[in-house]
Design an enzyme around this catalytic site. Structure first.
Site, mmCIF file in Angstrom:
data_model
loop_
_atom_site.group_PDB
_atom_site.id
_atom_site.type_symbol
_atom_site.label_atom_id
_atom_site.label_comp_id
_atom_site.label_asym_id
_atom_site.label_seq_id
_atom_site.Cartn_x
_atom_site.Cartn_y
_atom_site.Cartn_z
ATOM 1 N N GLY A 706 33.951 6.630 42.029
ATOM 2 C CA GLY A 706 34.709 5.256 42.460
ATOM 3 C C GLY A 706 34.406 4.792 43.757
ATOM 4 O O GLY A 706 33.528 5.394 44.601
ATOM 5 N N GLY A 708 35.990 2.056 46.760
ATOM 6 C CA GLY A 708 37.109 1.346 47.681
ATOM 7 C C GLY A 708 36.374 0.465 48.714
ATOM 8 O O GLY A 708 35.366 0.140 49.068
ATOM 9 N N PHE A 710 36.737 0.964 51.775
ATOM 10 C CA PHE A 710 35.958 1.331 52.902
ATOM 11 C C PHE A 710 34.886 2.387 52.628
ATOM 12 O O PHE A 710 34.558 3.184 53.426
ATOM 13 C CB PHE A 710 36.864 2.232 54.051
ATOM 14 C CG PHE A 710 38.008 1.038 54.290
ATOM 15 C CD1 PHE A 710 37.400 -0.094 55.072
ATOM 16 C CD2 PHE A 710 39.269 1.249 54.273
ATOM 17 C CE1 PHE A 710 38.534 -0.943 55.878
ATOM 18 C CE2 PHE A 710 40.316 0.206 54.512
ATOM 19 C CZ PHE A 710 39.905 -0.864 55.350
ATOM 20 N N VAL A 713 33.575 7.365 46.887
ATOM 21 C CA VAL A 713 34.045 8.759 46.091
ATOM 22 C C VAL A 713 33.178 9.339 45.396
ATOM 23 O O VAL A 713 32.934 8.860 44.490
ATOM 24 C CB VAL A 713 35.538 8.846 45.741
ATOM 25 C CG1 VAL A 713 35.884 10.092 45.264
ATOM 26 C CG2 VAL A 713 36.510 7.923 46.724
ATOM 27 N N LYS A 727 35.239 11.585 49.797
ATOM 28 C CA LYS A 727 35.164 10.213 50.213
ATOM 29 C C LYS A 727 34.482 9.907 51.524
ATOM 30 O O LYS A 727 34.747 10.351 52.389
ATOM 31 C CB LYS A 727 36.943 9.808 50.557
ATOM 32 C CG LYS A 727 37.040 8.180 50.905
ATOM 33 C CD LYS A 727 38.495 8.261 51.049
ATOM 34 C CE LYS A 727 38.748 6.827 51.581
ATOM 35 N NZ LYS A 727 40.044 6.491 51.821
ATOM 36 N N ASP A 832 49.840 1.155 50.481
ATOM 37 C CA ASP A 832 48.851 0.778 49.622
ATOM 38 C C ASP A 832 49.085 1.506 48.190
ATOM 39 O O ASP A 832 48.231 1.975 47.518
ATOM 40 C CB ASP A 832 47.665 0.932 50.001
ATOM 41 C CG ASP A 832 46.357 0.247 49.215
ATOM 42 O OD1 ASP A 832 46.942 -0.953 48.603
ATOM 43 O OD2 ASP A 832 45.367 0.586 49.063
#
Length: 1008
Positions: A706, A708, A710, A713, A727, A832
């Site tokens: 994944g 995101g 910032f 992952v 991450k 979030d």
């Protein structure tokens, strides 16, 4: 006489009839057993040993393989262990009503343990360990009142431990280790008065250890390691004088171990409380247990010295007190020479000082691992170390050890790892080290070693990693080093005074990941054969005297991420082949004499990743360099500099002012990052960049699960075998450092079963000396809630989330958010909440993740920035509460709004950013318009609420399912009200959802 004869005849007739009836019933029972076994076999999909071929109609069942019968030809034992059978356990096994022993361990059974197993009231032993069983422990297992041993270890069983197990009054062994059990340890286990073995290790159990376990007066084995248990150890456990093994490792326990533990637990053979937060000293009485075999107290906060008494521990096999704050000399090592079966000694990462005694060579001849690194040990390494010929690991790194490396180390021919790095060792490297033919890892960096690298190093045919950097080594690198095809991890010879040319044999390092030859005196050309090192991800040859052209063959290194050839004497043009290196993230060719056009594609598109300074003949942005000679271009450059100097002077004043401000801001931010990371070190073990690099196979894109705002992952496996999600923050992205700080601060003191567990973190430098920050979480194998809502994830039968599953996920998330809002001090606002930030573990337990935008609600008003002051609205489009758009501060009510949107999405399957929501229409308005009379129109089309479903032992009608969804929508609509003050609190939301579940799923009655 006639009457007497008549009575006798009647009695004989009755007995004959009874005998016939018994025989008939026995035959019927045997027939039932046969049908049950055949049904069991029908669910076996693979029998590689063909053991069950004897299960047929041609032979009696009592002669079938693995079957044993009693005197009535009833099946009493079914033993199928270790046959590599694949399939599931048939519910018809419950028809074996005379079964006493069931052995199914060491196979490949999947699926749940049938609930019907509670019918086996004569069962004494149940062993289904080492399979792939799923589901929960059947609550009615407690109906098997004759059970003496239950072993369900090494499976993937989830859920909680049934509180009804206390009804198994004859139970002596309960082994549920290595599963996915959650929740607390039931206090009712304290009623199992016959229990002698309790193993609940390697699960995700939480809460305190029940003091009721102290009632188990016959308990001998207590294993609670590798869970999430909290609090102190109940004093009652230290009164279980029958205890032989006491293991509490890898939890969140604290407090002091009683100083008189050795007197209160006189039979103790193993005491393990490592990887916790225990304080105080090592109890002296522990060394009075003359029969004890294993003491593991590492990774705590123990202080003081090593108490006397070690000389009495003749049976000791393991002594591990590493990673504490023990202050002592090494005199106690001599006491351990009486422990003739010692195999493992770890005293590393303490505050130990003094010299290594000569008696170290008198330790057990069978000693396999010796950890002494990370202390303040000084003096020389005694030659007697060579007598420990069984050593496979010797680590003395990061001490103050001086003198020469004793050649006697070459006698340790079983050695796999030798760590002498970070000391003050001097002299030459003994050639005798070449005798270590089994060595896989050799670390001697950061010492004062001189001379040449021994030619005998070419004998290291199993070597994976070699680091001799930061010494004073001289002369040429032996060719044999470049022929070590086993090298896969690291070859680091940097920061020495090595000379000579790079041999053609360097191309034999085809499996090597990191090659660092920087900061030496190497000369000659870079050989084309470097391009054959196709596994290289980091290549550094900077600060040498290398000549000639950059080989075009470097373009063959498809996985190369960092290339540093700076500060050499390289000439010619930059090879166009470097444009094709898609993985390349850093290219440093500065301080050479390169010329020609600078390529434009690939890594060259990213100006911040390419360093070309002090190559005056390079052309930037021109189609050709052919119009001018190098000398003419240099003159033009001088004139240009003179012309613009005056203009630049004024600009520099302005830039300096702005730079100073930015510098000060950055220093503040970096200090905050460092402070937060430092605070986390006390709670989580830190890992290095190298370990994460290895865990992810070099951050292989195939392991990326994944990405995101910032960072990305990655899925990885740490060196202890733990599967994790890593991450990695992209620090070039604005706000990434703030995200790291926010996530660390938010997770520093939080602990909840529905929050993704932070395993560790990394705040260091990568192989290119760039800042690197990563957070390491437990790996959630079932992906995100968004994956399930969008249909990207499904159950094995192809179905999606049921009504019950959606409700349970909603409860899990609500519980986590309520904990953040109400039970944390200060309160934490997630900021979030959305389906992609809710992850699901193997048991479909939902956990909230990604605290990169989280805020702590501090009391000081000055600390609470508004959204306007931070210049960034916190959250994701569609889930952001309306007040944030008008400068409102992050608040718990804002989280409630985001949760409400997510709950609507969970029920409807519609994203708040769905393309159908146009012209002022939103998810909330669309649902509110249909509520409550037309609710069925907005329910997720994936949900079929027209059929009866089962949850455990409960039957749920379509009407109940629809009522559940209507109630969930009603709660969601109360969360997304426009005014924050009118929204429900998360605690109210949680209570309402739990009430819905209680009405929907009635707990089954336990039949004894």
């Amino acid at each position: 006489m006639t009457m007497c004869f008549s009575s006798t005849l009647s009695l004989l007739t009755t007995l004959a009839f009874a005998s016939l009836l018994f025989t008939t019933c026995s035959s019927l029972d045997s027939l039932n057993d046969k049908e049950a076994l055949l049904s069991f076999r029908s669910m076996i999909t693979s029998d590689p040993t063909n053991t069950l071929s004897s299960w047929n109609n041609t032979s009696p069942i009592c002669r079938w393989a693995g079957v044993r019968c009693d005197r009535r030809d009833r099946v009493s034992t079914l033993d199928l262990h270790g046959l590599e059978l694949t399939g599931s356990i048939s519910p018809h096994i419950a028809n074996l009503s005379s079964l006493r022993f069931l052995y199914l361990q060491d196979n490949h059974f999947t699926g749940p343990i049938p609930g019907q197993i509670g019918s086996l009231t004569r069962l004494r032993v149940l062993n289904s360990s080492s399979n792939h069983l799923q589901g929960t422990i059947p609550p009615n297992l407690s109906a098997c009142v004759n059970l003496k041993a239950v072993d369900l270890s090494v499976n993937t069983i989830s859920g909680t431990i049934p509180t009804t197990l206390w009804m198994l009054s004859k139970l002596q062994v309960l082994n549920l280790a290595q599963n996915q059990l959650t929740g607390p340890i039931p206090t009712s286990i304290g009623n199992l008065s016959s229990l002698n073995t309790l193993n609940l290790g390697t699960n995700t159990l939480s809460g305190p250890i029940p003091r009721e376990l102290g009632h188990l007066k016959t308990l001998q084995q207590l294993q609670l390691s590798i869970n999430n248990l909290t609090g102190t150890v109940p004093p009652s456990l230290y009164n279980l004088s029958s205890l032989v093994s006491f293991a509490l490792a890898s939890n969140d326990l604290y407090g002091e171990v009683p100083s008189d533990i050795g007197f209160r637990l006189p039979k103790l053979l193993a005491f393990h409380n490592c990887f916790n937060q225990f304080t105080g000293t090592i109890p002296p009485s522990l060394h009075n247990l003359t029969k004890i075999k294993s003491i593991r107290m590492s990774h705590n906060y123990l202080v003081g010295s090593v108490p006397p008494g070690l000389d009495k521990l003749h049976d000791l096999t393991m002594y591990n007190i590493g990673f504490n704050r023990i202050v002592d000399t090494l005199d106690f090592v001599a006491s351990l020479t009486n422990s003739t079966v010692l195999r493992y000694l770890a005293i590393d990462e303490n505050l130990l000082s003094g010299t290594i005694p000569e008696s170290i060579g008198d330790l057990s001849a069978g000693l396999s691992k010796l950890y002494m690194g990370g202390n303040r040990i000084s003096g020389k390494i005694p030659a007697s170390i060579g007598r420990l010929t069984s050593l496979t690991l010797l680590n003395m790194s990061h001490n103050l050890i001086s003198g020469e490396i004793p050649p006697e180390i070459g006698q340790l021919k079983q050695l796999r790892m030798l760590g002498l790095a970070g000391n003050r060792l001097s002299g030459e490297i003994p050639a005798s080290l070449g005798n270590l033919s089994l060595i896989t890892q050799l670390e001697m960096y950061e010492n004062e070693l001189v001379g040449r690298i021994p030619d005998s190093f070419s004998e290291f045919q199993l070597l994976l990693s070699l680091d001799l950097s930061s010494n004073h080594l001289e002369e040429a690198i032996p060719n044999g080093v470049f022929t070590l095809t086993s090298l896969t991890s690291l070859l680091n010879l940097s920061h020495n005074s090595l000379t000579g040319h790079l041999p053609q044999d360097i191309g034999m390092l085809g499996n090597l990941i990191v090659l660092d030859l920087s900061n030496n005196l190497l000369s000659g050309n870079i050989t084309d054969s470097v391009g054959q090192c196709k596994s290289l991800q980091v290549l550094s040859m900077s600060n040498n005297s290398l000549l000639g052209l950059i080989p075009n063959s470097l373009g063959n290194l498809k996985g190369l991420q960092s290339l540093d050839l700076s500060s050499n004497r390289l000439v010619g043009s930059i090879p166009q082949s470097l444009e094709k290196l898609q993985a390349l993230q850093l290219l440093n060719l500065s301080f050479n004499d390169l010329d020609g056009n600078v390529p434009k594609e690939g890594v060259f598109r990213n100006r911040s990743a390419v360093y070309l300074e002090d190559n005056p003949n390079l052309c930037f942005g021109l189609s050709s360099c052919d119009g001018f000679s190098p000398s003419h271009r240099r003159k033009m450059a001088v004139h240009t500099v003179v012309i613009i100097t005056l203009a630049l002077f004024l600009s520099c004043l302005l830039i300096a002012g702005v730079g100073l401000i930015l510098f000060l801001k950055r220093r503040v931010r970096e200090k905050k990052v460092a402070d937060v990371a430092s605070a986390m070190k006390g709670q989580h073990r830190m890992v290095s960049y190298a370990e994460l690099y290895k865990a992810t196979e070099g951050f292989d894109p195939n392991n990326c699960v994944g990405a995101g705002s910032f960072g990305s992952v990655y899925k990885g496996i740490l060196r202890d075998g733990m599967e994790v999600a890593i991450k990695v923050l992209n620090l070039a992205t604005s706000g990434a450092s703030k995200s790291f700080v926010a996530e660390c601060e938010a997770l520093r003191n939080v602990r909840h079963r529905n929050l993704v567990k932070l395993v560790t973190l990394c705040s260091s430098l990568d192989f290119a000396n760039n800042d690197f920050r990563a957070l390491v979480y437990e790996f959630m194998s079932n992906g995100s809630l968004e994956d399930w809502i969008r249909g990207r994830k499904r159950r094995e039968d192809g179905a999606g989330l049921s009504v019950v599953a959606r409700l349970e996920i909603a409860i899990d998330v609500a519980g986590a958010v309520d904990y953040l809002h109400s039970d944390c001090e200060p309160s934490v606002v997630h900021c979030d909440l959305k389906p992609s930030n809710v992850l699901l573990d193997a048991g479909m337990c939902a956990k909230v993740a990604d605290f990169g935008l989280a805020r702590l609600l501090l009391n000081e008003a000055s600390v609470q920035d508004s959204v306007t002051s931070t210049q960034r609205i916190k959250g994701s489009i569609g889930y952001i509460p309306p007040e944030y758009g008008f400068g409102g501060k992050p608040s718990t009510q804002g989280d409630v709004y985001s949760y409400g949107v997510m709950l609507l999405e969970l029920v409807t399957g519609k994203s708040p950013t769905d393309e159908s929501f146009v012209g002022g229409l939103s998810l909330e308005k669309w649902v509110r318009a249909a509520f409550p009379n037309r609710t069925s129109e907005v329910i997720d089309t994936e949900l079929d609420v027209t059929n009866v479903i089962r949850s455990g032992a409960c039957t749920i009608s379509p009407e109940k399912q629809l009522m559940c969804l209507v109630s969930m929508i009603q709660i969601a609509l109360c969360c997304v009200l426009e005014s924050p003050e009118t929204r429900s609190s998360m605690r109210d939301v949680l209570h309402h959802l739990e009430s819905i579940k209680e009405a929907l799923v009635k707990k089954p009655q336990i039949v004894v």
